[in-house]
Design a protein around this motif. Sequence first.
Motif, PDB file in Angstrom:
ATOM      1  N   ILE A   2       1.070  -1.238  -0.122  1.00 55.56           N
ATOM      2  CA  ILE A   2       0.034  -0.047  -0.043  1.00 55.56           C
ATOM      3  C   ILE A   2       0.833   1.475  -0.109  1.00 55.56           C
ATOM      4  O   ILE A   2       2.028   1.151   0.632  1.00 55.56           O
ATOM      5  CB  ILE A   2      -0.744  -0.425   1.235  1.00 55.56           C
ATOM      6  N   THR A   4       0.968   5.192   0.056  1.00 63.98           N
ATOM      7  CA  THR A   4      -0.509   6.221   0.426  1.00 63.98           C
ATOM      8  C   THR A   4       0.062   7.780   0.189  1.00 63.98           C
ATOM      9  O   THR A   4       1.196   8.348  -0.103  1.00 63.98           O
ATOM     10  CB  THR A   4      -0.704   6.752   1.784  1.00 63.98           C
ATOM     11  N   ALA A   5      -1.156   8.520  -0.188  1.00 62.59           N
ATOM     12  CA  ALA A   5      -0.652  10.457  -0.213  1.00 62.59           C
ATOM     13  C   ALA A   5      -1.220  11.229   1.150  1.00 62.59           C
ATOM     14  O   ALA A   5      -2.398  10.555   1.018  1.00 62.59           O
ATOM     15  CB  ALA A   5      -1.410  10.600  -1.911  1.00 62.59           C
ATOM     16  N   ARG A   6      -0.262  11.664   1.318  1.00 59.76           N
ATOM     17  CA  ARG A   6      -0.769  12.812   2.802  1.00 59.76           C
ATOM     18  C   ARG A   6      -0.769  13.519   2.429  1.00 59.76           C
ATOM     19  O   ARG A   6       0.456  14.502   2.145  1.00 59.76           O
ATOM     20  CB  ARG A   6      -0.010  12.335   3.542  1.00 59.76           C
ATOM     21  N   ARG A  10      -2.728  14.170   6.944  1.00 65.36           N
ATOM     22  CA  ARG A  10      -4.052  13.593   6.581  1.00 65.36           C
ATOM     23  C   ARG A  10      -4.212  12.385   5.291  1.00 65.36           C
ATOM     24  O   ARG A  10      -3.633  12.505   3.847  1.00 65.36           O
ATOM     25  CB  ARG A  10      -5.364  14.533   6.385  1.00 65.36           C
ATOM     26  N   ILE A  11      -4.329  10.755   5.031  1.00 65.74           N
ATOM     27  CA  ILE A  11      -3.860  10.347   4.420  1.00 65.74           C
ATOM     28  C   ILE A  11      -5.369  10.708   3.076  1.00 65.74           C
ATOM     29  O   ILE A  11      -6.116  10.797   3.473  1.00 65.74           O
ATOM     30  CB  ILE A  11      -4.621   9.023   4.087  1.00 65.74           C
ATOM     31  N   GLY A  13      -5.003   9.558  -0.435  1.00 65.91           N
ATOM     32  CA  GLY A  13      -5.931   8.468  -0.913  1.00 65.91           C
ATOM     33  C   GLY A  13      -4.363   7.403  -0.911  1.00 65.91           C
ATOM     34  O   GLY A  13      -3.455   7.619  -0.333  1.00 65.91           O
ATOM     35  N   TYR A  14      -4.567   6.362  -1.684  1.00 65.97           N
ATOM     36  CA  TYR A  14      -3.912   5.244  -1.694  1.00 65.97           C
ATOM     37  C   TYR A  14      -3.564   4.671  -3.235  1.00 65.97           C
ATOM     38  O   TYR A  14      -4.489   4.569  -3.900  1.00 65.97           O
ATOM     39  CB  TYR A  14      -4.048   4.726  -0.030  1.00 65.97           C
ATOM     40  N   LEU A  48       0.785   9.088  -6.836  1.00 60.25           N
ATOM     41  CA  LEU A  48       0.795   7.711  -6.146  1.00 60.25           C
ATOM     42  C   LEU A  48       1.225   6.814  -7.659  1.00 60.25           C
ATOM     43  O   LEU A  48       1.503   5.704  -7.196  1.00 60.25           O
ATOM     44  CB  LEU A  48      -0.859   7.227  -5.958  1.00 60.25           C
ATOM     45  N   THR A  52       4.173   3.817  -7.273  1.00 55.25           N
ATOM     46  CA  THR A  52       3.603   2.429  -7.695  1.00 55.25           C
ATOM     47  C   THR A  52       4.799   1.674  -8.318  1.00 55.25           C
ATOM     48  O   THR A  52       5.103  -0.009  -8.566  1.00 55.25           O
ATOM     49  CB  THR A  52       2.129   1.893  -7.881  1.00 55.25           C
TER      50      THR A  52
END
Length: 134
Positions: A2, A4-6, A10-11, A13-14, A48, A52
């Motif tokens: 996983i 994540t974008a913060r 706060r997250i 997106g993932y 993101l 990946t």
Amino acid sequence: MIVTARRDGRIVGYAMIVRESADHGISAELSKLYVLTDFHGQGVAAKLLAATQAVAVEWGATRVWLGVNQQNLRAQRFYVKCGFAINGTRTFRLGEHVEDDYVMVRETGLSSAPAGATWPAGTSSGNHRPTSRR
């Protein structure tokens, strides 16, 4: 894995990427990519996706693939803009509904599968119809 974008702790997106090994080598499935609506259009999804892609390269994957609903034109445009191309289709049951996805593929730039190999394993380009693991 996983990713994540913060924003401000706060997250927002993932993405989930899954490593796959087969006779033709290593590939990676982009299983999920979600961004909160308030953050659409701000480059979060692209970051993101880049993260990946970097994970896939670290794994030695020659390509990343994903399934996208055939009716989701916005997502399809985004994935094409990011270098993905439609490689086939898949149909699966989700509850009482039958879902139709395009399978989209992006090469990582690492060495390709051996000549004559089909991809994904056991399927041929243009006829990909496995069951989903959603």
